[in-house]
Design an enzyme around this catalytic site. Structure first.
Site, PDB file in Angstrom:
ATOM      1  N   ARG A  32      38.111  39.959  32.930  1.00 27.30           N
ATOM      2  CA  ARG A  32      38.840  40.611  31.819  1.00 27.30           C
ATOM      3  C   ARG A  32      37.853  41.064  30.737  1.00 27.30           C
ATOM      4  O   ARG A  32      37.593  42.257  30.592  1.00 27.30           O
ATOM      5  CB  ARG A  32      39.902  39.647  31.247  1.00 27.30           C
ATOM      6  N   ASP A  33      37.265  40.125  29.999  1.00 30.29           N
ATOM      7  CA  ASP A  33      36.389  40.502  28.875  1.00 30.29           C
ATOM      8  C   ASP A  33      35.176  41.279  29.389  1.00 30.29           C
ATOM      9  O   ASP A  33      34.695  42.214  28.743  1.00 30.29           O
ATOM     10  CB  ASP A  33      35.933  39.234  28.133  1.00 30.29           C
TER      11      ASP A  33
ATOM     12  N   HIS B 187      30.422  35.336  21.726  1.00 22.26           N
ATOM     13  CA  HIS B 187      29.621  36.445  22.262  1.00 22.26           C
ATOM     14  C   HIS B 187      28.180  36.234  21.817  1.00 22.26           C
ATOM     15  O   HIS B 187      27.915  35.660  20.760  1.00 22.26           O
ATOM     16  CB  HIS B 187      30.175  37.789  21.785  1.00 22.26           C
TER      17      HIS B 187
ATOM     18  N   CYS C 283      34.503  43.816  23.323  1.00 18.93           N
ATOM     19  CA  CYS C 283      35.725  44.555  23.005  1.00 18.93           C
ATOM     20  C   CYS C 283      35.371  46.012  22.708  1.00 18.93           C
ATOM     21  O   CYS C 283      34.606  46.278  21.787  1.00 18.93           O
ATOM     22  CB  CYS C 283      36.408  43.919  21.788  1.00 18.93           C
TER      23      CYS C 283
ATOM     24  N   HIS D 250      35.238  30.722  22.018  1.00 16.70           N
ATOM     25  CA  HIS D 250      34.900  31.955  22.757  1.00 16.70           C
ATOM     26  C   HIS D 250      33.798  32.664  21.970  1.00 16.70           C
ATOM     27  O   HIS D 250      34.063  33.205  20.900  1.00 16.70           O
ATOM     28  CB  HIS D 250      36.185  32.779  22.846  1.00 16.70           C
TER      29      HIS D 250
HETATM   30  N1  COA Z   1      51.064  47.696  29.344  1.00 16.84           N
HETATM   31  C1  COA Z   1      51.132  48.961  29.825  1.00 16.84           C
HETATM   32  N2  COA Z   1      51.430  50.023  29.087  1.00 16.84           N
HETATM   33  C2  COA Z   1      51.706  49.809  27.782  1.00 16.84           C
HETATM   34  C3  COA Z   1      51.640  48.535  27.211  1.00 16.84           C
HETATM   35  C4  COA Z   1      51.303  47.452  28.039  1.00 16.84           C
HETATM   36  N3  COA Z   1      51.220  46.218  27.571  1.00 16.84           N
HETATM   37  N4  COA Z   1      51.935  48.641  25.915  1.00 16.84           N
HETATM   38  C5  COA Z   1      52.187  49.913  25.666  1.00 16.84           C
HETATM   39  N5  COA Z   1      52.025  50.629  26.793  1.00 16.84           N
HETATM   40  C6  COA Z   1      52.163  52.060  26.969  1.00 16.84           C
HETATM   41  C7  COA Z   1      53.480  52.593  26.460  1.00 16.84           C
HETATM   42  O1  COA Z   1      54.441  52.505  27.467  1.00 16.84           O
HETATM   43  C8  COA Z   1      53.115  54.012  26.118  1.00 16.84           C
HETATM   44  O2  COA Z   1      53.014  54.773  27.290  1.00 16.84           O
HETATM   45  P1  COA Z   1      53.321  56.348  27.305  1.00 16.84           P
HETATM   46  O3  COA Z   1      52.305  56.980  26.375  1.00 16.84           O
HETATM   47  O4  COA Z   1      53.097  56.710  28.737  1.00 16.84           O
HETATM   48  O5  COA Z   1      54.718  56.475  26.825  1.00 16.84           O
HETATM   49  C9  COA Z   1      51.705  53.888  25.571  1.00 16.84           C
HETATM   50  O6  COA Z   1      51.170  52.693  26.168  1.00 16.84           O
HETATM   51  C10 COA Z   1      51.662  53.762  24.067  1.00 16.84           C
HETATM   52  O7  COA Z   1      52.533  52.727  23.662  1.00 16.84           O
HETATM   53  P2  COA Z   1      52.626  52.201  22.165  1.00 16.84           P
HETATM   54  O8  COA Z   1      53.586  51.083  22.118  1.00 16.84           O
HETATM   55  O9  COA Z   1      52.847  53.385  21.241  1.00 16.84           O
HETATM   56  O10 COA Z   1      51.213  51.589  21.978  1.00 16.84           O
HETATM   57  P3  COA Z   1      49.969  52.066  21.108  1.00 16.84           P
HETATM   58  O11 COA Z   1      49.448  53.369  21.552  1.00 16.84           O
HETATM   59  O12 COA Z   1      50.297  51.887  19.670  1.00 16.84           O
HETATM   60  O13 COA Z   1      48.919  50.928  21.566  1.00 16.84           O
HETATM   61  C11 COA Z   1      48.623  48.741  22.500  1.00 16.84           C
HETATM   62  C12 COA Z   1      49.209  49.556  21.376  1.00 16.84           C
HETATM   63  C13 COA Z   1      48.613  47.303  22.060  1.00 16.84           C
HETATM   64  C14 COA Z   1      49.459  48.918  23.736  1.00 16.84           C
HETATM   65  C15 COA Z   1      47.178  49.251  22.800  1.00 16.84           C
HETATM   66  O14 COA Z   1      46.476  49.400  21.618  1.00 16.84           O
HETATM   67  C16 COA Z   1      46.438  48.322  23.713  1.00 16.84           C
HETATM   68  O15 COA Z   1      46.791  48.168  24.866  1.00 16.84           O
HETATM   69  N6  COA Z   1      45.362  47.690  23.226  1.00 16.84           N
HETATM   70  C17 COA Z   1      44.612  46.727  23.986  1.00 16.84           C
HETATM   71  C18 COA Z   1      43.181  46.816  23.618  1.00 16.84           C
HETATM   72  C19 COA Z   1      42.385  45.754  24.339  1.00 16.84           C
HETATM   73  O16 COA Z   1      42.723  45.304  25.399  1.00 16.84           O
HETATM   74  N7  COA Z   1      41.260  45.369  23.723  1.00 16.84           N
HETATM   75  C20 COA Z   1      40.359  44.413  24.263  1.00 16.84           C
HETATM   76  C21 COA Z   1      40.875  43.054  24.372  1.00 16.84           C
HETATM   77  S1  COA Z   1      40.917  42.167  22.876  1.00 16.84           S
HETATM   78 ZN    ZN Z   2      35.541  38.352  23.834  1.00 15.03          ZN
END
Ligand code: COA
Ligand code: ZN
Length: 325
Positions: free
Chosen positions: A18-19, A212, A243, A210
């Protein structure tokens, strides 16, 4: 910190799938991820964070979360964890029957907005929904508090804020906490003080640390956390990780380097280091570049190099001279 620790147990969560993989530009084929996870599940690590159920637009490298979860072996004794940022992620993770959802929120609101596009309030509302969705399932709920020590955009974070979010999380049914140094800003005395405060305030709450290694303080911070009483650590094979939404992020503490150090110090990590190093040796081909881990390159500290012939000759000469004189 430096007393002998015969057989004192330390538990290790492997987070490379994952990370580690989330920040790689190369999209690793699902079958190769599954193969690595299956190998890792035989090394003795306690848990493996196998993927994240996030937006595939945010983290394209982990868009195959469902496929990975469906294909991996699920041996008893190894918890399969997935990172979950929101209710949509929880729905997907629960459908895959993950052993633990690793929820995520940043202590720094700036980083939370950069990473999850949510304010603290919006994020917490999502965590609340996730917790409700998990009720009645066997899935455990952990919260990883990102940037718990420092944020690359806001600076050092307040320990009071960290404690506040821990208390809030426990209030909605989250049962364990990970304090994350997302961009390697923490230093040993800070780590010791925050971990000690956590353990004194919440003695019954399982705590994971955790780190880094962004500024080469990773392993030192592990020792500082141990001296404060922490016994569970996240670490990443080969020292991969970071990240993509935290400026300047780089790899986690390297699992095999950490196990190597801890085992030399007499701790029992439960991990078969040779087996783990064999897994790490697969990484450069898998990710397409060299990895930061040191023990993979240098070998075990107790593995000796053969003595060069000229040294043997020199010794014989010296001995001959000393016996003839
Ligand atoms: N799994 C899959 N798809 C997801 C989802 C999830 N958990 N959450 C939202 N989506 C999809 C929505 O369905 C939408 O899809 P579409 O554009 O096809 O309609 C799109 O993502 C945007 O959804 P929204 O709720 O508006 O989210 P956002 O654009 O504001 O983003 C997060 C919010 C949290 C989903 C996004 O920022 C994210 O996934 N961040 C994770 C970052 C990460 O993993 N960082 C490293 C680890 S710490
Ligand atoms: Zn980390």
């Amino acid at each position: 910190m430096f007393e002998e620790n015969p057989n004192q147990r330390i538990w290790i969560n492997e987070v490379a799938p994952r990370d580690g993989f989330q920040i790689e530009s190369l999209i690793i084929p699902t079958a190769l991820k599954v193969d690595l996870i299956n190998r890792l599940s035989k090394t003795g690590v306690s848990k493996i964070e196998v993927t994240s159920f996030v937006s595939p637009k945010a983290i394209p490298a982990l868009a195959d979360a469902n496929e990975v979860m469906a294909a991996i072996n699920r041996p008893t004794g190894v918890g399969m964890v997935a990172l979950v940022p929101n209710a949509r992620g929880a729905e997907r993770a629960l459908a895959c029957n993950v052993d633990e959802m690793n929820l995520v929120m940043s202590v720094s609101e700036t980083h939370n907005l950069a990473n999850l596009r949510m304010t603290h309030q919006q994020s917490f509302e999502q965590l609340n929904q996730v917790s409700s969705a998990a009720k009645g399932s066997k899935t455990q709920l952990n919260l990883s508090l990102s940037c718990a020590f420092g944020c690359p955009m806001e600076g050092t974070q307040s320990a009071d804020d960290v404690m506040h979010w821990v208390e809030m999380a426990l209030g909605i049914g989250i049962t364990s906490i990970t304090l994350c140094d997302t961009t390697g800003m923490a230093w040993p005395t800070q780590v010791h003080s925050l971990c000690k405060r956590f353990i004194q305030t919440f003695p019954e709450v399982p705590l994971t640390a955790h780190f880094h290694n962004t500024r080469s303080m990773g392993l030192t911070n592990v020792l500082a956390a141990i001296s404060a009483g922490v016994r569970v650590f996240d670490a990443s094979l080969g020292g991969l990780g970071g990240c993509p939404y935290a400026p300047g992020a780089s790899g986690n503490v390297c699992t095999e380097d950490m196990v190597h150090m801890l085992e030399l110090m007499g701790y029992n990590t439960g991990v078969d280091l040779r087996n783990l190093i064999q897994c790490a040796a697969l990484l450069p081909d898998l990710v397409g570049h060299d990895v930061p881990g040191q023990v993979l390159k240098a070998g075990h500290a107790l593995d000796l190099h053969p003595i060069p012939a000229y040294v043997k000759t020199a010794r014989e000469h010296a001995l001959g001279r000393s016996t003839s004189s």
